[in-house]
Motif scaffolding. Structure first.
Motif, mmCIF file in Angstrom:
data_model
loop_
_atom_site.group_PDB
_atom_site.id
_atom_site.type_symbol
_atom_site.label_atom_id
_atom_site.label_comp_id
_atom_site.label_asym_id
_atom_site.label_seq_id
_atom_site.Cartn_x
_atom_site.Cartn_y
_atom_site.Cartn_z
ATOM 1 N N ALA A 117 12.974 29.102 -27.607
ATOM 2 C CA ALA A 117 14.226 29.208 -28.352
ATOM 3 C C ALA A 117 14.165 30.310 -29.397
ATOM 4 C CB ALA A 117 14.561 27.872 -29.014
ATOM 5 N N GLU A 175 7.629 20.215 -25.325
ATOM 6 C CA GLU A 175 8.581 20.349 -26.428
ATOM 7 C C GLU A 175 8.265 21.568 -27.283
ATOM 8 O OE1 GLU A 175 8.915 16.586 -28.519
ATOM 9 O OE2 GLU A 175 8.698 15.499 -26.625
ATOM 10 N N ASP A 185 16.415 25.343 -17.027
ATOM 11 C CA ASP A 185 17.832 25.542 -16.749
ATOM 12 C C ASP A 185 18.103 25.369 -15.261
ATOM 13 O OD1 ASP A 185 18.627 26.365 -19.402
ATOM 14 O OD2 ASP A 185 17.665 28.292 -19.021
ATOM 15 N N SER A 194 21.703 18.930 -21.971
ATOM 16 C CA SER A 194 21.991 19.740 -23.151
ATOM 17 C C SER A 194 20.704 20.217 -23.812
ATOM 18 C CB SER A 194 22.830 18.936 -24.150
ATOM 19 O OG SER A 194 22.105 17.796 -24.589
ATOM 20 N N ARG A 195 20.817 21.268 -24.595
ATOM 21 C CA ARG A 195 19.713 21.770 -25.410
ATOM 22 C C ARG A 195 20.115 21.693 -26.876
ATOM 23 N NH1 ARG A 195 15.670 23.903 -22.346
ATOM 24 N NH2 ARG A 195 16.166 24.766 -20.306
ATOM 25 N N PRO A 196 19.128 21.463 -27.759
ATOM 26 C CA PRO A 196 17.688 21.359 -27.487
ATOM 27 C C PRO A 196 17.330 20.056 -26.786
ATOM 28 C CG PRO A 196 18.116 20.914 -29.796
ATOM 29 C CD PRO A 196 19.418 21.369 -29.203
ATOM 30 N N ARG A 197 16.305 20.131 -25.941
ATOM 31 C CA ARG A 197 15.812 18.949 -25.247
ATOM 32 C C ARG A 197 14.963 18.116 -26.235
ATOM 33 N NH1 ARG A 197 16.105 21.020 -19.715
ATOM 34 N NH2 ARG A 197 18.255 21.826 -19.755
ATOM 35 N N THR A 198 15.082 16.830 -26.152
ATOM 36 C CA THR A 198 14.337 15.936 -27.037
ATOM 37 C C THR A 198 13.572 14.915 -26.205
ATOM 38 O OG1 THR A 198 16.171 14.364 -27.216
ATOM 39 C CG2 THR A 198 16.120 16.174 -28.810
ATOM 40 N N ASN A 225 19.920 29.687 -22.016
ATOM 41 C CA ASN A 225 19.752 30.781 -22.941
ATOM 42 C C ASN A 225 19.903 32.122 -22.218
ATOM 43 O OD1 ASN A 225 19.176 31.847 -25.467
ATOM 44 N ND2 ASN A 225 16.976 31.936 -25.071
ATOM 45 N N LEU A 234 9.373 24.781 -25.532
ATOM 46 C CA LEU A 234 10.821 25.016 -25.643
ATOM 47 C C LEU A 234 11.196 25.518 -27.035
ATOM 48 C CD1 LEU A 234 12.383 22.061 -23.622
ATOM 49 C CD2 LEU A 234 12.058 24.442 -22.913
ATOM 50 N N ASN A 235 10.512 25.036 -28.062
ATOM 51 C CA ASN A 235 10.772 25.548 -29.412
ATOM 52 C C ASN A 235 10.405 27.021 -29.521
ATOM 53 O OD1 ASN A 235 11.710 23.091 -30.399
ATOM 54 N ND2 ASN A 235 9.681 22.408 -31.044
#
Length: 262
Positions: free
Chosen positions: A190, A183, A211, A232-236, A2, A186-187
């Motif tokens: 974002a 998680e 990152d 990759s993003r979003p991370r799950t 980002n 990260l939300n």
């Protein structure tokens, strides 16, 4: 990642830190140089005693380096602090038990003499962001540890900081709560889009969030590796069981000089 262009947010050049103790000096960090781009999520990773928190405090202008230079947002770390460019989340939530959750979140704005209506509006907005909109009138002691840390994150974001500094904020939580809050963090990131510097001694946590990971080796603290995280993003949560995730963990573990254990 980002990141906005290639603009650098934090630059440390040959930073050394010595602490004075009763019988001499302790060399905590030795000639650490690194750069962090604007909007980037990075982790400072290493075993206990490697200088991670010291490095974070130097970025925040809470400590002054013995040698070297720290630049933040194009100026000094001190200027960035005075301009309220930092939000800080510590290991412990450090909430006031006698203040309701909403009032804890609004405390930095109160100290900045922001009017009550505006700071309550902002507090409610941030509690919504961290998923605690129904808990504003509760007291911290009525919340779980993970919820308390979400309140601490909301409070750190109340001044709309350009940089969020986080010192092992989830280390006291059980594994399940910790992964869930990774998680959720990260939300939040974002949506907010600020630069995050996250201190941890968990390789898996650093890989999942970041990152880029700065690997520190101890005695004295040195930057032994910089590892880009190409996931990759979003991370799950499913990513935690993928081969690429374990390969990155193995690669980072191999970077520690002398095989120091985390």
């Amino acid at each position: 990642m980002n990141v906005t262009g290639t603009q650098l947010e934090i630059v440390m050049n040959e930073v050394t830190m010595r602490y004075r103790v009763e019988h001499g000096d302790v060399l905590a960090l030795q000639q650490v140089s690194l750069s962090i781009a604007k909007g980037e999520f990075v982790s400072l990773l290493g075993p206990s005693g490697c200088g991670k928190t010291t490095l974070l405090r130097l970025m925040a202008d809470l400590l002054q380096p013995t040698a070297g230079e720290v630049k933040v947002a194009g100026g000094s770390a001190g200027a960035a602090r005075l301009a309220h460019k930092y939000g800080i989340v510590f290991q412990s939530p450090v909430l006031y038990d006698w203040r309701k959750v909403r009032d804890n979140v609004a405390l930095p704005l109160e100290m900045m003499k922001v009017g009550k209506v505006e700071r309550m509006r902002k507090a409610d907005e941030l509690l919504e962001l961290v998923g605690l909109h129904d808990f504003g009138n509760k007291y911290p002691w009525q919340l779980s540890g993970g919820m308390q840390q979400r309140v601490a994150i909301a409070r750190a974001l109340s001044i709309e900081p350009e940089i969020l500094l986080m010192d092992e904020p989830f280390s006291a939580l059980d594994e399940f709560s910790r992964e869930r809050l990774n998680e959720e963090l990260l939300n939040i990131w974002a949506q907010v889009g600020n630069t995050v510097v996250f201190v941890t001694h968990s390789i898996a946590e650093a890989v999942f969030l970041s990152d880029k990971v700065f690997v520190l080796s101890p005695h004295p603290g040195r930057l032994s590796a910089v590892v880009d995280i190409p996931l990759s993003r979003p991370r799950t949560s499913e990513m935690r069981s993928q081969p690429a995730f374990f390969e990155l963990i193995t690669h980072i573990r191999e970077q520690f000089e002398g095989g120091e254990s985390l």
